[in-house]
Design a protein around this motif. Sequence first.
Motif, PDB file in Angstrom:
ATOM      1  N   TRP A 158       0.861  -1.186   0.000  1.00 45.67           N
ATOM      2  CA  TRP A 158       0.000   0.000   0.000  1.00 45.67           C
ATOM      3  C   TRP A 158       0.895   1.234   0.000  1.00 45.67           C
ATOM      4  CZ3 TRP A 158       0.232   3.672   3.935  1.00 45.67           C
ATOM      5  CH2 TRP A 158      -0.712   4.712   3.838  1.00 45.67           C
ATOM      6  N   ARG A 159       0.570   2.200  -0.885  1.00 51.43           N
ATOM      7  CA  ARG A 159       1.352   3.438  -0.935  1.00 51.43           C
ATOM      8  C   ARG A 159       0.412   4.644  -0.939  1.00 51.43           C
ATOM      9  NH1 ARG A 159       6.652   2.698  -1.650  1.00 51.43           N
ATOM     10  NH2 ARG A 159       7.385   0.814  -2.726  1.00 51.43           N
ATOM     11  N   SER A 160       0.826   5.678  -0.215  1.00 54.59           N
ATOM     12  CA  SER A 160       0.107   6.952  -0.221  1.00 54.59           C
ATOM     13  C   SER A 160       1.110   8.047   0.090  1.00 54.59           C
ATOM     14  CB  SER A 160      -1.016   6.966   0.823  1.00 54.59           C
ATOM     15  OG  SER A 160      -1.681   8.210   0.806  1.00 54.59           O
ATOM     16  N   ASP A 161       1.282   8.974  -0.880  1.00 51.67           N
ATOM     17  CA  ASP A 161       2.318  10.007  -0.757  1.00 51.67           C
ATOM     18  C   ASP A 161       3.666   9.324  -0.513  1.00 51.67           C
ATOM     19  OD1 ASP A 161       0.447  12.058  -1.152  1.00 51.67           O
ATOM     20  OD2 ASP A 161      -0.147  11.950   0.959  1.00 51.67           O
ATOM     21  N   LYS A 163       4.332   7.434   2.158  1.00 50.40           N
ATOM     22  CA  LYS A 163       4.147   6.324   3.094  1.00 50.40           C
ATOM     23  C   LYS A 163       3.944   5.023   2.333  1.00 50.40           C
ATOM     24  CE  LYS A 163       1.909   9.319   6.513  1.00 50.40           C
ATOM     25  NZ  LYS A 163       0.643   9.575   7.247  1.00 50.40           N
ATOM     26  N   SER A 164       4.365   3.926   2.933  1.00 54.91           N
ATOM     27  CA  SER A 164       4.151   2.606   2.307  1.00 54.91           C
ATOM     28  C   SER A 164       4.107   1.528   3.380  1.00 54.91           C
ATOM     29  CB  SER A 164       5.265   2.291   1.313  1.00 54.91           C
ATOM     30  OG  SER A 164       6.507   2.150   1.951  1.00 54.91           O
ATOM     31  N   LYS A 165       3.441   0.409   3.036  1.00 57.43           N
ATOM     32  CA  LYS A 165       3.328  -0.703   3.990  1.00 57.43           C
ATOM     33  C   LYS A 165       3.079  -1.988   3.213  1.00 57.43           C
ATOM     34  CE  LYS A 165       0.542  -2.292   7.946  1.00 57.43           C
ATOM     35  NZ  LYS A 165       1.626  -2.362   8.936  1.00 57.43           N
ATOM     36  N   ILE A 166       3.827  -3.041   3.555  1.00 53.47           N
ATOM     37  CA  ILE A 166       3.575  -4.351   2.952  1.00 53.47           C
ATOM     38  C   ILE A 166       2.303  -4.925   3.579  1.00 53.47           C
ATOM     39  CG2 ILE A 166       4.417  -6.714   2.642  1.00 53.47           C
ATOM     40  CD1 ILE A 166       7.271  -5.582   2.748  1.00 53.47           C
ATOM     41  N   ILE A 167       1.290  -5.183   2.756  1.00 54.56           N
ATOM     42  CA  ILE A 167       0.011  -5.653   3.295  1.00 54.56           C
ATOM     43  C   ILE A 167      -0.303  -7.102   2.898  1.00 54.56           C
ATOM     44  CG2 ILE A 167      -0.934  -3.317   3.380  1.00 54.56           C
ATOM     45  CD1 ILE A 167      -2.469  -3.938   0.805  1.00 54.56           C
ATOM     46  N   TYR A 168       0.599  -7.674   2.067  1.00 57.22           N
ATOM     47  CA  TYR A 168       0.330  -9.055   1.603  1.00 57.22           C
ATOM     48  C   TYR A 168       1.656  -9.669   1.161  1.00 57.22           C
ATOM     49  CZ  TYR A 168      -1.613 -12.768  -1.449  1.00 57.22           C
ATOM     50  OH  TYR A 168      -1.930 -13.968  -2.049  1.00 57.22           O
ATOM     51  N   LYS A 169       1.862 -10.915   1.547  1.00 56.74           N
ATOM     52  CA  LYS A 169       3.063 -11.641   1.116  1.00 56.74           C
ATOM     53  C   LYS A 169       2.716 -13.121   1.027  1.00 56.74           C
ATOM     54  CE  LYS A 169       7.149 -10.516   2.813  1.00 56.74           C
ATOM     55  NZ  LYS A 169       8.353 -10.446   3.702  1.00 56.74           N
ATOM     56  N   LYS A 170       3.056 -13.721  -0.120  1.00 57.43           N
ATOM     57  CA  LYS A 170       2.723 -15.136  -0.298  1.00 57.43           C
ATOM     58  C   LYS A 170       3.744 -15.816  -1.204  1.00 57.43           C
ATOM     59  CE  LYS A 170      -1.165 -18.211  -1.358  1.00 57.43           C
ATOM     60  NZ  LYS A 170      -2.609 -18.267  -1.714  1.00 57.43           N
ATOM     61  N   SER A 192     -11.226  -7.638  -1.104  1.00 61.78           N
ATOM     62  CA  SER A 192     -11.581  -8.435   0.087  1.00 61.78           C
ATOM     63  C   SER A 192     -11.211  -7.639   1.333  1.00 61.78           C
ATOM     64  CB  SER A 192     -10.832  -9.771   0.075  1.00 61.78           C
ATOM     65  OG  SER A 192      -9.444  -9.544   0.191  1.00 61.78           O
ATOM     66  N   SER A 193     -11.837  -7.981   2.429  1.00 59.29           N
ATOM     67  CA  SER A 193     -11.646  -7.210   3.672  1.00 59.29           C
ATOM     68  C   SER A 193     -10.193  -7.224   4.133  1.00 59.29           C
ATOM     69  CB  SER A 193     -12.557  -7.770   4.772  1.00 59.29           C
ATOM     70  OG  SER A 193     -12.283  -9.141   4.987  1.00 59.29           O
ATOM     71  N   LYS A 194      -9.469  -8.327   3.877  1.00 65.04           N
ATOM     72  CA  LYS A 194      -8.085  -8.422   4.371  1.00 65.04           C
ATOM     73  C   LYS A 194      -7.155  -7.426   3.666  1.00 65.04           C
ATOM     74  CE  LYS A 194      -6.587 -12.220   1.321  1.00 65.04           C
ATOM     75  NZ  LYS A 194      -6.050 -13.589   1.280  1.00 65.04           N
ATOM     76  N   LEU A 195      -7.556  -6.942   2.465  1.00 61.58           N
ATOM     77  CA  LEU A 195      -6.724  -5.976   1.739  1.00 61.58           C
ATOM     78  C   LEU A 195      -7.308  -4.569   1.794  1.00 61.58           C
ATOM     79  CD1 LEU A 195      -5.807  -8.089  -1.441  1.00 61.58           C
ATOM     80  CD2 LEU A 195      -4.344  -7.564   0.512  1.00 61.58           C
ATOM     81  N   ILE A 196      -8.613  -4.474   1.600  1.00 64.50           N
ATOM     82  CA  ILE A 196      -9.244  -3.146   1.510  1.00 64.50           C
ATOM     83  C   ILE A 196      -9.176  -2.381   2.829  1.00 64.50           C
ATOM     84  CG2 ILE A 196     -11.629  -3.690   2.178  1.00 64.50           C
ATOM     85  CD1 ILE A 196     -10.632  -1.722  -0.945  1.00 64.50           C
ATOM     86  N   LYS A 197      -8.994  -3.100   3.928  1.00 63.41           N
ATOM     87  CA  LYS A 197      -8.957  -2.436   5.235  1.00 63.41           C
ATOM     88  C   LYS A 197      -7.783  -1.466   5.371  1.00 63.41           C
ATOM     89  CE  LYS A 197      -6.388  -6.150   7.585  1.00 63.41           C
ATOM     90  NZ  LYS A 197      -6.457  -7.196   8.626  1.00 63.41           N
TER      91      LYS A 197
END
Length: 375
Positions: A158-161, A163-170, A192-197
């Motif tokens: 996830w990226r915004s301006d 800022k960034s965060k790893i939200i999924y890894k598989k 899905s809720s696990k990503l859109i949150k």
Amino acid sequence: MGENRKTLSRGLKNRKKRVSKLFNHLKYEEIVTAILILLLTPIITELYNSFFNKVEIINLSVRNVPKIINGQELNIENPKAYYSNYIENDVSVKNNKSNNIIIDEVGIKNVRVDENYQYEDVKIHYGLNKNSQMFDIYAFNNGNKASHNIKYLVKMIWRSDKKSKIIYKKIINSNKLYRGEITKILTENLISSKLIKYFNLTNNNQLLEIHIKNLKNLSQEDPIIFSFDNKTKRFGENMGGGSLLNDKPENIIIPLYKPYKKEYVRPTSQNIKKNSTTVVKFNLLAQKTSRIAYDIELKSNNKVIKPSNKKILHKTLKVRMPVYNLSDNDRGLDGKIYLYCQKNHLKNSTYEEVKLKERNLIYSVETTKKEFNIN
């Protein structure tokens, strides 16, 4: 002053007498010979250069034929271990003579084509279904040899301006794939809720960035970036442009089609200027995946141009023809295999099934001819 003039006059008279004596001693034949040598030396030198100075091949290099759009050559990948089925031969010819020469014949001889050559080439195509918001990845073997087991790492960020965060890894594991075999290795619902949150519904400046890495050979796909619309709560992407038509080829083309011959010859007319080096070019168009060996041969006025070193003339190449035609869109995102599976609602497919459902996806020498604008 008068004495100096008398002395100078006597000196000139004595010099004339000496010259006259010298010519009196020379025989008529010797004078004629001297004149002839003076006149003929430039002509003899010219003839010597023409007959005895060498014209020789000093280098042979090969590469995949580049695409040329509106006169501009596009950058292409040239792996050292193998080549495509359309190969450019660049022969450097050095003309040490003092006159121009014409190369009137190019060709290859001692040709050997081994169709037993095999290779694996696992690729992935992927994309986003904008209606269902499902992100799918398909793996397929574009080579003619069964692959090893495959293993990929997928990360979503996830990226915004700034800022960034790893939200999924598989990590994805899959069994070996046979020639032309296709299989879906991942499907994820991006809303899905696990990503859109992780996405703020009041912020319209957010992106989802997906990274895919092959854990076998450590190669990575280009990052996939989807924009997020906070009003519709959906993801979308920017589409690329269409393909451009390749310029008509100028080089001589030698097709290597069955039944194979030991020698292939083509007439030409290429000027090699005096005391210069010129590159003579011709292309080989192979019909099959194969290992090809050959010696090049150039002729001028029916005489073979010899090399500075015999090893220069010989080439052995591994030629790869892909199973599927990906030429119009070689990237993974919205690749042809992804679109084929989406269109036909397939999780898995085979070469035979593709041949029945969408024959234009099958690669052949006609694909190469169309791609490079060869008549």
